[in-house]
Design an enzyme around this catalytic site. Sequence first.
Site, PDB file in Angstrom:
ATOM      1  N   LEU A  94      -5.280 -26.150  -2.475  1.00 18.67           N
ATOM      2  CA  LEU A  94      -5.915 -27.427  -2.174  1.00 18.67           C
ATOM      3  C   LEU A  94      -7.197 -27.622  -2.974  1.00 18.67           C
ATOM      4  O   LEU A  94      -7.592 -28.753  -3.263  1.00 18.67           O
ATOM      5  CB  LEU A  94      -6.206 -27.517  -0.675  1.00 18.67           C
ATOM      6  CG  LEU A  94      -6.578 -28.874  -0.093  1.00 18.67           C
ATOM      7  CD1 LEU A  94      -5.497 -29.909  -0.391  1.00 18.67           C
ATOM      8  CD2 LEU A  94      -6.788 -28.756   1.422  1.00 18.67           C
ATOM      9  N   GLY A  95      -7.861 -26.540  -3.339  1.00 17.95           N
ATOM     10  CA  GLY A  95      -9.075 -26.648  -4.147  1.00 17.95           C
ATOM     11  C   GLY A  95     -10.313 -27.006  -3.358  1.00 17.95           C
ATOM     12  O   GLY A  95     -11.155 -27.795  -3.820  1.00 17.95           O
ATOM     13  N   VAL A  96     -10.446 -26.414  -2.146  1.00 11.75           N
ATOM     14  CA  VAL A  96     -11.643 -26.645  -1.334  1.00 11.75           C
ATOM     15  C   VAL A  96     -12.250 -25.317  -0.909  1.00 11.75           C
ATOM     16  O   VAL A  96     -11.562 -24.307  -0.813  1.00 11.75           O
ATOM     17  CB  VAL A  96     -11.324 -27.472  -0.060  1.00 11.75           C
ATOM     18  CG1 VAL A  96     -10.878 -28.865  -0.411  1.00 11.75           C
ATOM     19  CG2 VAL A  96     -10.295 -26.764   0.815  1.00 11.75           C
ATOM     20  N   GLY A 156       3.533   6.589   8.232  1.00 11.24           N
ATOM     21  CA  GLY A 156       4.871   6.720   7.664  1.00 11.24           C
ATOM     22  C   GLY A 156       5.769   5.560   8.050  1.00 11.24           C
ATOM     23  O   GLY A 156       6.816   5.348   7.442  1.00 11.24           O
ATOM     24  N   ASN A 157       5.367   4.778   9.066  1.00  8.20           N
ATOM     25  CA  ASN A 157       6.130   3.598   9.474  1.00  8.20           C
ATOM     26  C   ASN A 157       5.829   2.387   8.603  1.00  8.20           C
ATOM     27  O   ASN A 157       6.520   1.365   8.691  1.00  8.20           O
ATOM     28  CB  ASN A 157       5.835   3.224  10.934  1.00  8.20           C
ATOM     29  CG  ASN A 157       6.667   3.992  11.924  1.00  8.20           C
ATOM     30  OD1 ASN A 157       6.183   4.942  12.536  1.00  8.20           O
ATOM     31  ND2 ASN A 157       7.924   3.614  12.094  1.00  8.20           N
ATOM     32  N   SER A 158       4.793   2.469   7.771  1.00  4.13           N
ATOM     33  CA  SER A 158       4.420   1.322   6.942  1.00  4.13           C
ATOM     34  C   SER A 158       5.597   0.829   6.115  1.00  4.13           C
ATOM     35  O   SER A 158       6.265   1.612   5.434  1.00  4.13           O
ATOM     36  CB  SER A 158       3.280   1.696   5.997  1.00  4.13           C
ATOM     37  OG  SER A 158       2.039   1.538   6.613  1.00  4.13           O
ATOM     38  N   ILE A 210     -14.232 -23.800   2.324  1.00  7.75           N
ATOM     39  CA  ILE A 210     -14.314 -24.201   3.734  1.00  7.75           C
ATOM     40  C   ILE A 210     -15.145 -23.222   4.545  1.00  7.75           C
ATOM     41  O   ILE A 210     -15.414 -22.088   4.111  1.00  7.75           O
ATOM     42  CB  ILE A 210     -12.906 -24.317   4.354  1.00  7.75           C
ATOM     43  CG1 ILE A 210     -12.137 -22.995   4.224  1.00  7.75           C
ATOM     44  CG2 ILE A 210     -12.138 -25.465   3.722  1.00  7.75           C
ATOM     45  CD1 ILE A 210     -10.796 -22.997   4.911  1.00  7.75           C
ATOM     46  N   HIS A 216       0.816  -1.220   0.000  1.00 15.30           N
ATOM     47  CA  HIS A 216       0.000   0.000   0.000  1.00 15.30           C
ATOM     48  C   HIS A 216       0.851   1.271   0.000  1.00 15.30           C
ATOM     49  O   HIS A 216       0.340   2.351  -0.277  1.00 15.30           O
ATOM     50  CB  HIS A 216      -0.985  -0.001   1.175  1.00 15.30           C
ATOM     51  CG  HIS A 216      -0.383   0.240   2.522  1.00 15.30           C
ATOM     52  ND1 HIS A 216      -0.134  -0.770   3.419  1.00 15.30           N
ATOM     53  CD2 HIS A 216       0.011   1.374   3.148  1.00 15.30           C
ATOM     54  CE1 HIS A 216       0.380  -0.265   4.519  1.00 15.30           C
ATOM     55  NE2 HIS A 216       0.481   1.039   4.381  1.00 15.30           N
ATOM     56  N   ASP A 263       0.035  -7.702   1.606  1.00 14.47           N
ATOM     57  CA  ASP A 263       0.428  -6.291   1.585  1.00 14.47           C
ATOM     58  C   ASP A 263       1.952  -6.129   1.597  1.00 14.47           C
ATOM     59  O   ASP A 263       2.499  -5.317   2.342  1.00 14.47           O
ATOM     60  CB  ASP A 263      -0.199  -5.542   2.765  1.00 14.47           C
ATOM     61  CG  ASP A 263      -0.097  -4.030   2.605  1.00 14.47           C
ATOM     62  OD1 ASP A 263       0.070  -3.562   1.464  1.00 14.47           O
ATOM     63  OD2 ASP A 263      -0.157  -3.318   3.627  1.00 14.47           O
TER      64      ASP A 263
END
Length: 523
Positions: free
Chosen positions: A299-301, A242-244, A303, A140, A170
Amino acid sequence: MSIRSCFFRSTVAALAVTLSLSPAVAQTEMAQAGANPAVGNAPLQVVPGKSAAIAAQGPDSVADLAAGLLDAVVNISTSQNVKSDDNAPAPQVPEGSPFQDFFDEFFKGQGGGGGRERTVSSLGSGFVIDPSGYIVTNNHVIEDADDIEVNFANGSKLQAKLIGKDTKTDLALLKVEPTKPLTAVPFGDSRTMRIGDWVMAIGNPFGLGGTVTVGIISARGRNINAGPYDNFIQTDAAINRGNSGGPLFNMKGEVIGINTAIISPSGGSIGIGFSVPTELAQNIISQLREFGETRRGWLGVRIQPVTADIAESLKMETPKGALVAGIVSGGPIDGGQIKTGDVIVKFDGRDVVEMRDLPRVVAESPVGKAVDVVIIRDGKEMTVKVTLGRLEDGEEAEAAAAEETTEMQEGTDQAEPPAGELPAADQVLGMKLVALDVESRKTYGISDDVEGVVITGVTPDSAAAERRIVPGDVIVEIGQEAMRAPEDVSARVEELKADGRKNALLMIANKAGELRFVTVRME
């Protein structure tokens, strides 16, 4: 109170700092023994001929540690050209006002030039992980930026190129071309960190430049609904806008987290900040560096959580794991290794305590890896082996399938039929039921691949209504047994009651065939 990304964006930034301490307050604080919690409760010692001195001392200084790390932490400045909205309302400014030029620059006004492009600047943090110029930050911080500039502690500046980014965690990886090797910092193992351990954050709060703050790890595994893989470290080390993208260090000088968000009613630190742990970030950064994109296991589930009611219905002693509500067609387990209604409790040797644990541990696994998955089926624990696919490929396939389903439904009349249009039906648990035949399938626009018993009505305030079951939904299973006719539903409910069950576990399909599990009270 809100969760905010800890970066600073403005076209004009100003910071006013006011310090005040009255003589009376100063005298009171000097007179109080042990007023500083970092010092302890030792009384002030007055040395003859000298000012008051504090006998006890606080934690060891982090000056030596910080001195070796400051050069590796950078300030990131980005700019983005945005076009003003021609339809945006403009403030009314008196002719000749000293603010006329300012509003002409940013708003559409008389002669102000609506639709003009203007530059928006952002400030964030990052850190060097390789002397050759690789830099980690938050997505971001650099998102949609037209220009990325990296400012180093010695005052030098370099233009940066975006290598890759990952919106789900992120994170972003940048590359600069230095004339000489840069100071870099290593990743540490965030899994070894404990609640109460000391940590140090370095970043660029409010554009001030390299700033050091110290605190402890307040909590681990925080879910702040920022993404599908939330597993944040919470710290009380001061983190501000600003710490991001800045690093969170352990006391060995290793990066164990990337500072990302804060909870704050005002935008300033209140001692609740969140960092992406390196146990999650390190693999992502490696993939971005090697491929320029992520390559997560899949995995293709589909849940959902295992609630206390669902656990009771499945004869589980405690609610745990992830309940499989659907199998993605063409996915890694389409062959039947795992079935709808199974509960996954362990994946590749790692416990799945909550539903949200499973997507994270699967995503951290390499594509193509064969893993052992422990499931609970029919009340019994068993182990199956599956080979993982690639999540990004699965997302593309699911998006295409969803688009196809939408196109099919657009030509189908899904309006609810008038009362009495369908034949009279059995009523169970507040639901009116009929067989799913050609007529009912056409009336409710139910997909051809859905099988079960269609619900034509739901009594208000009934147990079914509480679970948001609506006409047009289809009961596929009850208590893990397939339903084909309304009488099957009645019989299965009576069996469960006779077995002492308080809730019936229903597998419900919507018109498009998407499945979910709900528990309905039978009392």
